[in-house]
Design an enzyme around this catalytic site. Structure first.
Site, PDB file in Angstrom:
ATOM      1  N   LEU A 105       0.860  -1.167   0.000  1.00  0.00           N
ATOM      2  CA  LEU A 105       0.000   0.000   0.000  1.00  0.00           C
ATOM      3  C   LEU A 105       0.904   1.226   0.000  1.00  0.00           C
ATOM      4  CD1 LEU A 105      -2.763  -0.909   2.642  1.00  0.00           C
ATOM      5  CD2 LEU A 105      -2.977  -0.902   0.152  1.00  0.00           C
ATOM      6  N   ASP A 106       0.568   2.218  -0.827  1.00  0.00           N
ATOM      7  CA  ASP A 106       1.363   3.436  -0.883  1.00  0.00           C
ATOM      8  C   ASP A 106       1.408   4.100   0.482  1.00  0.00           C
ATOM      9  OD1 ASP A 106       1.436   2.876  -3.565  1.00  0.00           O
ATOM     10  OD2 ASP A 106      -0.077   4.370  -4.109  1.00  0.00           O
ATOM     11  N   LYS A 107       2.379   4.962   0.654  1.00  0.00           N
ATOM     12  CA  LYS A 107       2.549   5.638   1.949  1.00  0.00           C
ATOM     13  C   LYS A 107       1.289   6.392   2.361  1.00  0.00           C
ATOM     14  CE  LYS A 107       5.767   8.694   4.411  1.00  0.00           C
ATOM     15  NZ  LYS A 107       7.013   9.494   4.317  1.00  0.00           N
TER      16      LYS A 107
END
Length: 242
Positions: A105-107
């Protein structure tokens, strides 16, 4: 299962470092099949033997699995080279060196993140061959349209790579949508909407395969998977539970 050293088995079960386990054994706090074991190098088959530490039975398991409600601001990593890793959110009793995130999952993306110590399960859950569904809730800068729904369902190319068909559902406010994909390319959800001339302003993963993000798991919290949840993950990719 081959015989393993006592210190290796108990460290795997999260009962301390090998140095700490040597101290437990020397203190006379470890019993295997009812027999006192003071030598941390003692070898045995943990799948066949009863293990007691400090008066309590310890159940052996080969692999561990957690679900985490990831907040924004954390990186999907077990190291801190590029930011604060998601494992920093885990309580001390669940800290391990062998956690592996299942997909990324992206930041700035929130939602359901699975952690496992089983490499084969990880591989199958993330490999496109198994077509494990990932469901996202997204908020968009502009309303999505029925044409977007059709385009996603047909599949299209993203930077020259063909995408598998995806399921896009519009809420009453079409700037709020849900999207189901069966692969996990880099920044895929954001890039898919960008290819349609839109922009994702908020993104949360709400399900991975058969598991949905529980309503009672607060953001930043984590918990071990329940037995039926573990079984459903293994079944989803054609593996026996282990």
């Amino acid at each position: 299962m081959a015989k393993e050293r006592l210190d290796k088995v108990l460290a795997h079960l999260g009962l301390g470092s090998r140095k700490e386990i040597h101290r437990l054994a020397r203190a006379g706090l470890v019993y295997i099949d009812g027999q006192l074991v003071r030598d941390a190098a003692f070898k045995f088959d943990p799948t066949l033997c009863r293990i007691e530490v400090n008066g309590e039975e310890v159940v052996y398991r080969a692999f561990f699995h957690l679900m985490l409600h990831k907040p924004a601001g954390y990186i999907t990593s077990t190291g801190d080279r590029d930011g604060q890793p998601v494992t920093a959110l885990l309580p001390e009793e669940w800290q391990r060196d062998d956690w592996m995130p299942v997909g990324r999952l992206d930041k700035d993306t929130e939602g359901l993140l699975l952690l496992t110590t089983d490499g084969e399960l990880l591989h199958r859950l993330t490999h496109p061959r198994w077509k494990v569904k990932k469901r996202y809730y997204a908020e968009l800068a502009s309303p999505a349209t029925p044409a977007d729904v059709e385009a996603f369902a047909l599949g299209f190319e993203l930077d020259g790579e063909p995408l598998q068909p995806a399921e896009l559902s519009l809420h009453a406010d079409p700037r709020k949508v849900e999207l189901v994909i069966r692969e996990g390319k880099y920044h895929q959800v954001k890039r898919m909407f960008a290819a349609r001339g839109n922009h994702v302003t908020y993104l949360r993963r709400i399900a991975f395969g058969p598991l949905a993000l529980p309503s009672d798991l607060a953001i930043g919290e984590s918990r071990p998977l329940e037995a039926d949840e573990e079984r459903s993950l293994y079944e989803a990719v054609g593996l026996p539970s282990r």
